[in-house]
Design a protein around this motif. Structure first.
Motif, PDB file in Angstrom:
ATOM      1  N   ILE B   5       1.136  -1.329 -41.820  1.00  0.00           N
ATOM      2  CA  ILE B   5       2.518  -0.851 -41.686  1.00  0.00           C
ATOM      3  C   ILE B   5       3.470  -2.006 -41.969  1.00  0.00           C
ATOM      4  N   THR B  18      10.080   1.288 -36.155  1.00  0.00           N
ATOM      5  CA  THR B  18       8.700   0.876 -36.454  1.00  0.00           C
ATOM      6  C   THR B  18       7.734   1.461 -35.419  1.00  0.00           C
ATOM      7  N   ASN B  20       7.969   4.373 -34.017  1.00  0.00           N
ATOM      8  CA  ASN B  20       7.709   5.768 -34.379  1.00  0.00           C
ATOM      9  C   ASN B  20       6.675   5.844 -35.509  1.00  0.00           C
ATOM     10  N   THR B  21       6.791   4.918 -36.450  1.00  0.00           N
ATOM     11  CA  THR B  21       5.842   4.900 -37.566  1.00  0.00           C
ATOM     12  C   THR B  21       4.437   4.557 -37.070  1.00  0.00           C
ATOM     13  N   ALA B  24       2.809   7.685 -35.923  1.00  0.00           N
ATOM     14  CA  ALA B  24       2.294   8.463 -37.060  1.00  0.00           C
ATOM     15  C   ALA B  24       0.951   7.892 -37.513  1.00  0.00           C
ATOM     16  N   MET B  88       1.896   2.117 -44.942  1.00  0.00           N
ATOM     17  CA  MET B  88       3.003   2.953 -44.472  1.00  0.00           C
ATOM     18  C   MET B  88       4.243   2.112 -44.191  1.00  0.00           C
ATOM     19  N   SER B  90       8.503   2.881 -42.522  1.00  0.00           N
ATOM     20  CA  SER B  90       9.480   3.857 -42.058  1.00  0.00           C
ATOM     21  C   SER B  90      10.362   4.232 -43.247  1.00  0.00           C
ATOM     22  N   THR B 146       5.855   7.011 -46.591  1.00  0.00           N
ATOM     23  CA  THR B 146       6.990   6.665 -45.734  1.00  0.00           C
ATOM     24  C   THR B 146       7.115   7.743 -44.665  1.00  0.00           C
ATOM     25  N   VAL B 147       7.623   7.332 -43.494  1.00  0.00           N
ATOM     26  CA  VAL B 147       7.590   8.171 -42.303  1.00  0.00           C
ATOM     27  C   VAL B 147       9.007   8.415 -41.796  1.00  0.00           C
ATOM     28  N   GLY B 149      11.154   8.680 -38.931  1.00  0.00           N
ATOM     29  CA  GLY B 149      10.985   8.202 -37.553  1.00  0.00           C
ATOM     30  C   GLY B 149      11.262   9.253 -36.503  1.00  0.00           C
TER      31      GLY B 149
END
Lengths: 249, 310
Positions: B5, B18, B20-21, B24, B88, B90, B146-147, B149
């Motif tokens: 990440i 970060t 939150n990512t 995931a 990954m 964010s 990409t995530v 958040g």
């Protein structure tokens, strides 16, 4: 300097999209299509550069089915000089688009490629950055101001915290944000004139690019809709609901 | 499986998104390594190493990485890519800027802005400003993702004790130079992670009128946002924009004041838990998504609201 502007044909932003019953995608048949709004801003920027004497040709390229030629004609009616249409399925992925654009760049040698920062259909936000990387070029993304001097461009980027200023080496990729400019409307005489402007057509095969999709769409569905709420009579009732019913304040 | 990440940081602080990512990534499963690039203070590396579920922190402490220039970060990510099944970031302006470059170099189709992990190869993401949700699966050797958040809970920031490994710098690509930033300094919480957001639209009529919203924000510990119309009209600057092309927020409470509710605005806030709309036009589309709607002139209602909140 030649400026290349790739434009995408998408469902018009005013149209409410409908998901197909078989969940294979969204309904495109008999739906009003238009140029991606961010791409209109990119076309406008290229035209302004030419009008200011900073560009001598504005070349527009669109990738997709035959109807994409209408999108190119729209850009030509705004004032672009020449168009290239690359025949491909509507659902082509950004990676394949970037590869096709790289092939166009190698043939046409533009000094700048201006793109919309994202397309409002797939919301991927990838094509410009991918093209920059494939060419080994610098990129200015989400740009709200652009100033080119000699072999450098100063760009103002709209970032999460505010604005960021960077300098990039030309030739470069610039992806444009909403506040760079307000695109012009095409006048009727210019729409007529655009019909006579040169528009070449090619296929992905002509450019020796593999455009097979890499991702499999498992399904496309409607998001859960929110349950209907209530109208409150006044501010007191609102505050009371927020405190005692929703308990969020 | 192993996941890398790219962490976001600002002013020597690890960005909350970060976390939150990381959640995931946890849902995908496998070891999670965190890359911290350009952390002059050392604070970000320290914070990253103490996050639960992080196996290793990779620190590339060269000032060329400090401002997140995509041309410089890409070779660094590529130098690490062979070891990972997923890379990954964010879906911040940093992640969106860098990750497609990495994907293109690896000849991989990126999966942008995921909101759900179905399995290690399958993800859900919004399309058409969230008016449809697409589930896609990837058979690429490495997944570049990409995530979003707000779609994932934050991971626990404490309790971990990850090893820190220093990386060699991959050098300056020589293509771009950071000049300066104009960032708004605000004491209020950050828009995308604030529990309450109060946003103003075209109905605010003037930038100065946003101070009415700021007073309420200060009482509630809320962040202030805006619709695209308000930003385009010059009432407030771009970092306030909530919507398809601005920020996506999902607070416990979102208050839309003088906002009609264009599709592109709804895309940025309709996952909020409770939505309040204050608008004098009872037919405004914002009322179709609002839990509590108040049809009133905002110039009467907002000062009253401030008084009611005491």
């Amino acid at each position: 300097m030649k400026v290349l502007v790739p434009v995408k044909r998408v469902i018009d932003y005013n149209v409410k999209v409908r998901v197909k019953a078989d969940q294979s995608g969204v309904e495109l048949a008999n739906v009003k299509m238009a140029m991606n709004p961010f791409d209109e801003i990119a076309v406008e920027q290229a035209l302004r550069m030419r009008e200011a004497g900073n560009a001598d040709e504005v070349l527009v390229v669109s990738i997709g089915p035959a109807q994409n030629q209408e999108t190119i004609r729209t850009a030509l009616a705004m004032g672009a000089d020449r168009g290239i249409h690359i025949e491909a399925p509507h659902e082509i992925e950004p990676l394949a688009v970037a590869k096709l654009l790289k092939a166009v760049v190698n043939e046409e040698n533009p000094g700048l490629v201006l793109l919309g920062k994202q397309a409002i259909d797939d919301d991927c936000n990838q094509t410009g950055q991918m093209l920059a990387s494939m060419l080994g070029w610098a990129q200015g993304t989400f740009v709200s101001a652009l100033e080119i001097a000699n072999d450098k461009a100063k760009v103002t980027r709209e970032v999460d915290g505010g604005l960021e200023h960077i300098e990039i080496t030309m030739p470069a990729i610039v992806t444009v944000d909403l506040r760079l400019n307000e695109p012009r409307y095409a006048s009727l005489p210019n729409i007529m004139k655009a019909k006579k402007k040169p528009l070449d057509s090619k296929t992905a095969g002509d450019l020796s690019v593999d455009i097979e999709p890499r991702l499999t769409i498992v399904k496309v569905e409607e998001p859960e809709s929110r349950a209907a709420g209530i109208k409150v009579a006044d501010v007191q009732e609102l505050v009371n609901k927020l405190r005692n019913e929703a308990k969020v304040i | 499986m192993s996941i890398l990440i790219l962490s976001d940081h600002e002013n020597g602080q690890l960005s909350p998104v970060t976390l939150n990512t990381i959640t995931a990534a946890t849902e995908i499963g496998g070891d999670i390594d965190l890359l911290v690039a350009g952390d002059a203070s050392g604070n970000v590396v320290k914070a990253a190493a103490s996050i639960a579920n992080v196996s290793k922190v990779l620190a590339a402490n060269d000032k060329i990485f400090e401002n997140g220039l995509a041309e410089n970060l890409t070779p660094l990510l590529l130098s690490l890519s062979a070891k990972y099944s997923h890379i990954m970031a964010s879906a911040t302006t940093t992640g969106k800027n860098v990750m497609p470059r990495v994907a293109a170099e690896l000849d991989v189709m990126q999966i942008s802005d995921i909101i759900k992990v179905i399995d290690a190869n399958t993800f859900q993401r919004p399309i058409y400003a969230g008016n449809a949700l697409s589930t896609v699966s990837s058979s690429e050797a490495v997944k570049i993702i990409t995530v979003r958040g707000t779609a994932f809970e934050a991971a626990t920031a404490k309790g971990g004790n990850a090893a820190v490994q220093s990386l060699q710098s991959t050098g300056d690509a020589g293509l771009s130079t950071y000049l300066k930033s104009e960032l708004s300094s605000s004491e209020r919480p950050e828009l995308t992670s604030a529990p309450i957001v109060i946003s103003g639209g075209r109905g605010m009529q003037d930038g100065a009128n946003f101070n009415m919203l700021e007073k309420i924000a200060d009482k509630l510990g809320a962040a202030v946002g805006a619709s695209r119309a308000a930003v385009d009209a010059g009432f407030v600057s771009n970092e306030y924009q909530v919507g398809q092309t601005g920020k996506v927020v999902a607070p416990d409470l979102y208050m839309a004041v003088g906002i009609s509710g264009a599709i592109q605005h709804l895309a940025g806030m309709k996952d909020s838990k409770i939505i309040v709309a204050i608008n004098k036009d009872g037919e405004a589309p914002i009322f179709q998504v609002a839990d509590y709607g108040l049809v009133a002139d905002l110039f009467d209602a907002v000062p009253q609201l401030e008084k009611e909140l005491g």
